[in-house]
Scaffold this active site. Structure first.
Site, PDB file in Angstrom:
ATOM      1  N   CYS A 154      30.996  32.490  20.709  1.00 45.00           N
ATOM      2  CA  CYS A 154      31.615  33.424  21.660  1.00 45.00           C
ATOM      3  C   CYS A 154      31.427  34.895  21.318  1.00 45.00           C
ATOM      4  O   CYS A 154      30.912  35.663  22.130  1.00 45.00           O
ATOM      5  CB  CYS A 154      33.106  33.114  21.769  1.00 45.00           C
ATOM      6  N   ASP A 207      33.186  30.173  29.658  1.00 46.76           N
ATOM      7  CA  ASP A 207      33.487  30.088  28.228  1.00 46.76           C
ATOM      8  C   ASP A 207      33.129  28.683  27.750  1.00 46.76           C
ATOM      9  O   ASP A 207      33.825  27.723  28.066  1.00 46.76           O
ATOM     10  CB  ASP A 207      34.975  30.375  28.001  1.00 46.76           C
ATOM     11  N   ASP A 208      32.010  28.584  27.033  1.00 43.72           N
ATOM     12  CA  ASP A 208      31.517  27.278  26.570  1.00 43.72           C
ATOM     13  C   ASP A 208      31.205  26.357  27.755  1.00 43.72           C
ATOM     14  O   ASP A 208      31.675  25.220  27.823  1.00 43.72           O
ATOM     15  CB  ASP A 208      32.521  26.586  25.639  1.00 43.72           C
TER      16      ASP A 208
END
Length: 434
Positions: free
Chosen positions: A52, A12-13
């Protein structure tokens, strides 16, 4: 050969370059590195959007963001869009998503939804029994905000490497060190999933993938069409099929994953998908796939975002063209809020340094005030620092790539600014709700 189990672990990122097997000297990622060592590492894998919800929606549907409907952040795909659970149910699979969701509506993503802990995942795998399974584990790490790393962590702010597109300040270094620590937590989670697969005796018949989702939340990464945002890590292990320690330069995008996995499971990928199978790349039979990768960014609707700042891009192996369709506006996002902590504190340090440092001033200005066209030679300028759009020798290539990009936009139903202004419709919001 029986149908393989499929596991995708999703960061995530997480910037592609902050992984050991991609060259990082600072990141501690032994488990991700283990997948690469026993499998294949992709050097040219891309998402089409560095946010996202759009990233996950394209990864799970095989459709680009504007076409599937989830092109702004926190948005939903159009009704009747199909995804992994639909396609793999037809192939006899149980499908589950553990951890972060950030997709919708549920009717388009009918996974079995699980908590993100290992016990729940192991119980689900046991319950599946003899059926083939498709598991997605979506971590929340290393997404900001980054709680302070503990005392004694191996990440010394003064010694870590910073990518050249960032302004080097103590605040940037502190935040980057905290981010690196959370990459370590992510790697531990992936190691736990690997252990469960091996413990249950599924290792030899499981196609196991780690991919990083998109770039970190630092400037010039997430919320942009620069490579620091769109370029992703992608490593895959499949014993007996993928050669250990192999590296491919084949260019893939997230929309290619669904058709690839359908074919790997013995199915026929639907023709209406945007992506194409790269199964032959995984098997070592080819080292080419796409010759361009597309990018699309919608600023409208993000936290502290400009009211309208659409960005589109096209990338070859050697060059990148970026179109800033409302370039006269000032680009803003959550980073540019001058809050007393996190990214806001870092941004304030950039502004202060820019008052006395010409290079810092240039980076600050470039982040918020961009020209209509950016063009980068990625062979000599990997980090996209020097815009060469004004050089006459680039005119023909820019013209050619721009036409190809605009033709793709038309096929996608992408009207640029008009599409950007419809972002609230895809988020289910009215303008006065922001």
């Amino acid at each position: 050969m029986s149908k393989p189990n499929i596991v995708i672990c999703l960061g995530d990122d997480h910037s592609w370059h902050d992984i050991g097997c991609y060259g990082s000297k600072d990141a501690k990622t032994p488990n991700i590195d283990r997948i690469a060592r026993k499998g294949m590492r992709f050097t040219h894998a891309f998402t089409a959007t560095a946010m996202c919800a759009p990233t996950r929606s394209q990864l799970y549907t095989g459709l680009y963001p504007v076409r599937n409907g989830a092109y702004p952040n926190h948005s939903f795909v159009y009704p009747n869009v199909k995804s992994i659970p639909h396609y793999f149910a037809d192939l006899g699979y149980r499908t589950a998503l553990a951890g972060k969701t950030h997709i919708g509506p549920r009717e388009s993503f009918p996974f079995e939804y699980l908590p993100g802990d290992v016990k729940s995942i192991e119980k689900w795998i046991n319950d599946v029994g003899q059926n083939p399974f498709f598991l997605i584990f979506a971590s929340n790490n290393p997404h900001a905000p980054h709680p302070k790393r503990p005392e004694g962590s191996p990440f010394d702010p003064e010694k870590i490497w910073l990518p050249p597109y960032l302004v080097d300040t103590p605040e940037t270094r502190e935040l980057y060190a905290d981010y690196l620590y959370h990459i370590t937590l992510l790697d531990h989670e992936i190691g736990s999933i690997l252990d469960v697969i091996e413990k249950r005796g599924h290792e030899d018949n499981t196609l196991f993938i780690y991919t990083s989702e998109q770039g970190s939340g630092f400037p010039f990464s997430k919320w942009t069409c620069y490579d620091a945002g769109l370029h992703v890590a992608f490593v895959a292990r499949w014993p007996g099929v993928i050669k250990s320690g192999s590296v491919t330069h084949a260019m893939i995008q997230y929309v290619d994953v669904v058709p690839t996995l359908i074919e790997a499971a013995g199915g026929i990928p639907p023709k209406e998908l945007d992506g194409r199978s790269f199964l032959k790349v995984l098997k070592g039979e080819k080292d080419e796939h796409n010759n361009v990768a597309y990018g699309v960014h919608t600023t409208r609707g993000i936290i502290n975002g400009t009211y309208c700042y659409p960005i589109r891009s096209i990338r070859t192996c050697t060059h990148k063209l970026i179109l800033n369709l409302n370039y006269k506006a000032t680009f803003t996002c959550i980073i540019t809020r001058e809050t007393p902590d996190g990214y806001g504190r870092m941004w304030a340090s950039w502004l202060k340094k820019a008052e006395r440092d010409p290079e810092a001033e240039k980076r600050v200005r470039m982040f918020q005030h961009r020209p209509p066209i950016e063009f980068y030679n990625l062979t000599s300028d990997q980090w996209e620092i020097n815009n060469t759009a004004s050089l006459p020798e680039n005119d023909e290539l820019i013209k050619s790539l721009r036409k190809r990009l605009e033709d793709w936009m038309k096929k996608q139903g992408d009207l640029g600014i008009e599409t950007e202004m419809r972002a609230f419709e895809r988020q289910g919001k009215r303008p006065n709700m922001l």
